[in-house]
Write an enzyme that holds these catalytic residues in place. Structure first.
Site: not given
Lengths: 301, 301, 301, 301
Positions: B65-66, B99, B174, B249
């Site tokens: 998902l975003p 992420t 990450k 982002k």
């Protein structure tokens, strides 16, 4: 085998000259420090009393000096005193292994060329350990012909010999590399500490980033977090290695070089200030990976 | 072979789900975009009308998902509507490949554990190309048992599967990596331009730094200077690759994560501002190596 | 004179509530710390056992809490417990004087408006000294009508009352100001030290810059160099004043706010990292002008 | 009234020399540009064909040149040609109004002193408008005696005359001030844009910060946001004012000066890179407050 003048027998120059002796060259040595000359002489070099004396009869002259002002002074002379360029024989190859500003390297190279002499700027990396082991890296600037003559000589002192471009390019390439190194070191340090602040094991995080897009030389060879990697300064109290003061010097040269071309180096400039702050807090003689400590655990909690 | 629910079939999720189908799993898919569900169904997935429907009877549920707000809402529910955690069968393994911020990942993980469900945060890198080719990198956080169950499933979609630590550690690792990547990219760009400003060939300088202490992933795989390396965005007008908006982002998540722990990230913070300035000038959809252009030739002369 | 509920009687809230008592208002006070309630009661306030009790019958409710999470919880409720918005009388004016993230301020303001209540965010500056003296600065966000009602009440606690804009604007304006202040403080510090490193008297340099284009609030009121100005923390071992931890908190809010809008704040972000590094070295409780010390004399020479 | 030699009649030097003529001094002018000499002569100055000719018989010599290399060359000579110091009469007062590196100022001052001449470094600020109006600010370095002699002369060209300290201190103080100014300008720009990104009116935010702890010269006199303040470059397409290229030059001097003392200037260094990036994008001839545009509205949305 050649007759080589070697001027400047400090922590780096001494072992470099010794490697030339071991390789079978006739090495004529000079340094203002007589003891250094004496020690080389005991190992087979020919002691000389002046830089001119060292250069007399040499096919190649190699210099290893602290800063641009010394290099200019030695080659170009100062005041009434004439420099090496005025005294060297017609086809002497001149190799300056000092790490200095590119403008000084260019100025000496131009003057050498006007005097009909080949000049190569060949700053080194690899530290005193590399100098002793003969595994230095030389990054050279100068003509193709000059580089071709210098390369076999340098190969007796080092493992990697690069030709970065024309006169001064060796100095520029070296400071570009070292500026980037300082950015890698700080960027890696803050990433590792950020992970640690969130409970990650820095050794595990290092392994992941090393093989991912964060991979870089410091994670491969020189992890700044204590006890992640054996045999690096971080696991030895940040002793040995490449001193903060030397990184600070190289960053000063980088900023000077960037100033000449009005180049924007935001990361390099930030690294410069962070290393200067670190040095001013009394860390100048510690290894440059000790910058990791400045991101350390919160002591206020 | 397992029955797997896959929720979120966008540019990344779509090809990832397809690779699970190809590997022989029974894949129950859902997305708010019906067209995306339809396309996967044509290639062998089982179309579902709700996320609950997808999860019904699945041994594993994977979400892509975003942002954190979507992940929280899906798993924890929103307002009167209960989330996946309330509906999933007792031993369903939950894997979130989005992420997102580490705090959201931790919150969902905690809630899952309270509900007796195993949860693994497993953000990916490798882009749409890696998703299609099944060569993604997964960086996972969660218990050893959860990771052990997730690993063979993830291996059907990726080439490297890392276990970074406990819950949330995948997200933290990450963003640490991507923050470091942004620093490598900018540091490399300014070093290359500084050399170019002094007449060096960026290809030669790149070769030298790549095998020296400035070596890093961007010099190895992703040189930002046009025409130094073939088949990278820099040699293709900075098209394709990893968009500035996506790096921006990820840097936002890094800054948020650093804010939670009051970690100092001077290089990462500077990269964040430089990428935001770059995005605001209309470069959001270009590859992130286009930051190189901001150090470009002096146009005033 | 009004009946005012005051919730949150800490180092700031306590003296603020007292000034309302002194101004003749009926002040109903509550804090989780019973001792704080007791002290105010001894000076004329009406002690209450719950926040609801304090608000009962009040025309105005003022809150002074540590962070956004507390403000949300108090006004909006948490879990099963309903918040102040559900309990306040129809035309109660709500004023939150806490310094919190703008998103929380907006969320509470929106919910208040839906409940038909006027809400003003009114973060303060001026510190505990200003709270005691009644010389605080209030920077307000909210409707014109809400601000008009709040202003005379705030005037009993402060000297300057600004209307920055609509809901949340008070919080945004305050963190913009404090982010800029951190930049002024660091920029001034490094300029003064640069001069000192070249032999200039920092008092003379300060005088010159103060009336030149480098003039700023820190040179006027809060010189960071010891012994340049009397009665500032720098001349008192950096004790008192505005703590590094508080500046660090405000910078965290600024970075969060910048993250929401993807605003580039290179100077503010750098200040954030420098203050976090400073705090982590054990300076969190010292005055924020102590950042001057990080640029100090070279100890390596 | 004095006999004054004035060398260097550019955009600044021309109107400065004219003000000395208007004040009644005998002004002997020289410039390599004959047209500039001619124009001054038409307004009452005495045209000279060489710098030596100008200095002959003068009690005071004033120089206004582009950079340190010109100042060194004029005063100290170059190659075989002797400089002004060798030709000036015994008690000539030498005033250099150029903005140059402190090291050059010190070198010329030392040489002047050895030659028995008083030398004052007196860089100016105030721009061409201030030069024409006689309202310049002079920041002087040199002995008390030298400053005392220079002050009344400088007062005929300026409104503020500061004595920053000994030889070179004028240059150091000026670049400290201008480095700080660049930080104020960028810090203010990013704070204003951050507010604007959250819906605040930059004029209102400017008013609040101006009288709060964010107050600084740029908010008082030189707001960088268009249409907040009348009669500033920001409200006139960033034309006029103080060019980006000149700020960039001064920041280059600041970085050079910081390099000499290994001073840490993280804010100043960041400003230097941001201004160089700005200049390289073709903004060199625009006013330095145009840096505001680099934080501008997000174009990607």
């Amino acid at each position: 085998m050649s007759t080589i003048a070697f001027i400047g027998l400090g922590n780096m120059g001494g072992p470099m000259a010794l490697n030339l002796v071991k390789a079978g060259h006739t090495v004529r040595v000079f340094d203002l420090n007589e003891q250094a000359v004496h020690e080389l002489a005991e190992q087979g070099a020919i002691p000389c009393h002046t830089s001119c004396g060292a250069v007399a009869g040499a096919e190649v002259a190699i210099t290893m000096l602290p800063a641009g002002v010394h290099v200019r002074s030695l080659y170009l002379g100062q005041g009434e005193e004439r420099g090496l360029l005025a005294k060297a024989a017609a086809d002497t190859l001149l190799i300056d292994c000092s790490t200095i500003d590119a403008a000084s390297a260019l100025a000496v190279s131009d003057a050498a060329n006007q005097a009909g002499l080949a000049f190569v700027d060949a700053p080194v990396s690899g530290g005193t350990a590399g100098a002793a082991a003969g595994t230095l890296t030389f990054i050279c600037g100068g003509s193709d012909a000059g580089f071709a003559r210098a390369k076999p000589i340098l190969a007796d002192m080092g493992a990697n010999i690069f030709h970065a471009g024309g006169p001064g390019a060796g100095q520029v390439a070296k400071i570009c590399n070292n500026m980037l190194l300082s950015v890698l070191m700080i960027g890696t340090s803050e990433a590792l500490q950020l992970g640690r602040d969130h409970g990650l094991d820095p050794a595990v995080l290092s392994e992941i980033m090393k093989v991912s897009s964060g991979g870089n030389w410091t994670l491969e060879k020189y992890n700044p977090c204590p006890d992640v990697m054996a045999n690096v300064p971080a696991s030895n109290g940040y002793q040995g290695g490449f001193m903060v003061d030397l990184m600070s010097k190289d960053l000063g040269l980088a900023m000077e070089t960037a100033g000449q071309s009005r180049s924007a180096t935001p990361m390099g400039a930030l690294a410069t200030s962070l290393y200067r702050q670190h040095a001013r807090r009394g860390n100048g003689k510690r290894d440059f990976s000790s910058i990791f400590e400045t991101f350390g655990q919160d002591q206020s909690e």
